[in-house]
Design an enzyme around this catalytic site. Sequence first.
Site, PDB file in Angstrom:
ATOM      1  N   GLU A 120     -26.517  12.584 -21.018  1.00  0.00           N
ATOM      2  CA  GLU A 120     -26.117  11.910 -22.496  1.00  0.00           C
ATOM      3  C   GLU A 120     -27.777  11.314 -22.989  1.00  0.00           C
ATOM      4  O   GLU A 120     -27.870  11.351 -24.189  1.00  0.00           O
ATOM      5  CB  GLU A 120     -25.196  10.621 -21.988  1.00  0.00           C
ATOM      6  CG  GLU A 120     -23.976  10.999 -21.902  1.00  0.00           C
ATOM      7  CD  GLU A 120     -23.009  11.457 -23.282  1.00  0.00           C
ATOM      8  OE1 GLU A 120     -23.872  11.223 -24.110  1.00  0.00           O
ATOM      9  OE2 GLU A 120     -22.144  12.189 -23.042  1.00  0.00           O
ATOM     10  N   TYR A 138     -23.437   2.908 -27.001  1.00  0.00           N
ATOM     11  CA  TYR A 138     -22.983   4.256 -26.763  1.00  0.00           C
ATOM     12  C   TYR A 138     -23.185   4.900 -25.455  1.00  0.00           C
ATOM     13  O   TYR A 138     -21.978   5.423 -24.968  1.00  0.00           O
ATOM     14  CB  TYR A 138     -23.627   5.034 -27.833  1.00  0.00           C
ATOM     15  CG  TYR A 138     -23.684   6.507 -27.614  1.00  0.00           C
ATOM     16  CD1 TYR A 138     -22.511   7.355 -27.899  1.00  0.00           C
ATOM     17  CD2 TYR A 138     -24.685   7.368 -26.935  1.00  0.00           C
ATOM     18  CE1 TYR A 138     -22.386   8.787 -27.727  1.00  0.00           C
ATOM     19  CE2 TYR A 138     -24.669   8.444 -26.663  1.00  0.00           C
ATOM     20  CZ  TYR A 138     -23.529   9.137 -27.102  1.00  0.00           C
ATOM     21  OH  TYR A 138     -23.184  10.462 -26.472  1.00  0.00           O
ATOM     22  N   ASP A 182     -20.825   8.535 -31.317  1.00  0.00           N
ATOM     23  CA  ASP A 182     -22.082   8.868 -31.590  1.00  0.00           C
ATOM     24  C   ASP A 182     -21.986   9.699 -33.033  1.00  0.00           C
ATOM     25  O   ASP A 182     -20.912   9.522 -33.876  1.00  0.00           O
ATOM     26  CB  ASP A 182     -22.624  10.225 -30.669  1.00  0.00           C
ATOM     27  CG  ASP A 182     -21.693  11.412 -30.563  1.00  0.00           C
ATOM     28  OD1 ASP A 182     -20.689  11.404 -31.412  1.00  0.00           O
ATOM     29  OD2 ASP A 182     -22.216  12.550 -29.953  1.00  0.00           O
TER      30      ASP A 182
END
Length: 348
Positions: A34, A117, A135
């Site tokens: 990520e 996030y 996102d």
Amino acid sequence: MPKFHKILTVWYQQNKRDLPWRTKNDPYWVWVSEIILQQTRVDQGTAYFLRFIDRFPDVNALASAPENEVLKVWQGLGYYSRARNMHIAARQIVNEFNGFFPDTIINIEKLKGIGSYTAAAIASIAFGLPYAVIDGNVYRVLSRVFGIETPIDTSTGKREFSELANLLLDRQNPAVFNEALMEFGALQCTPQNPDCNRCPFQDQCIAFTKNTIAILPVKSKKTKVKNRFFNYLFISQQEYFYIEKREENDIWRNLYQLPLIESTRALTIVELITDKQFKSFFEGLEVVIHSLSPEIIHILTHQRLHVQFLKITIPESEISLPWLKVLPEEIHDYPVPKLIDNFLSRKA
Ligand code: SF4
């Protein structure tokens, strides 16, 4: 809205890519992937992910590595604060969580560099917790399917999209839902030329019906780009040259570079050698200076760097300059920005 997640899940089962971080349900792997993918395309990010995991296979390996080594593995990816923060967070996990990745959103968000996030991505994908990930891909898909014109870079927009994503979330399987929505944005509902003709949402997509695809998602602010002027000095002294560490709170912090004189505009050689900073370094020395490159433009997200490289030859071996003296082969031990790496590779 069960229909939305059902359509999405079927699409995902038929279209999902085989990506290395999807082969193992490990929070460390989810985290590394990520963070890498925050500002990097999947094709480039995959190679870095594999290299990173190979060198630092788990949190303990990352925590015990020196920072220089972490930055070296990251070299070329840009946004180096990501690597510095991961390194700090790995030490937090070792020191505050006994080496176990925290498994609640509150504790995940305590880790350095992890915002809402990334926390939602780790919590849902690695631990199956019901948090929607939002996102850039998700903003795009939701703004188009639901025809939302609220700017995504405002607090109202962020709240609106977050509420909608959490409403749509498949609470039985948040990991698949989140990954599917991000994948859908990356492959089907792309920024330019989305594949609307083969899209399972076509009959309910408001942007498709109203022909507003090109303007969604809406952003309110234009990013301001700052121009900066970098004069890099390749100072050659016998077989050595000099480098320095960037320690200020600025781009490329803790990476190494050639000694730099930053100016407010492009300088000629004559202007440079009369510059106060230049004189303070070389006053009284017989230096030979010549240009090694025309102006190079190096683009960063919010900055446009106008760069020139100059070679300075210093005959004396006894003088000491305020930088680190290295042999050409030793530079490989130091993390350097891509701009410097490219320059040194061309010289080699
Ligand atoms: S119809 Fe086009 S714009 Fe709408 S969701 Fe599908 S791909 Fe995106």
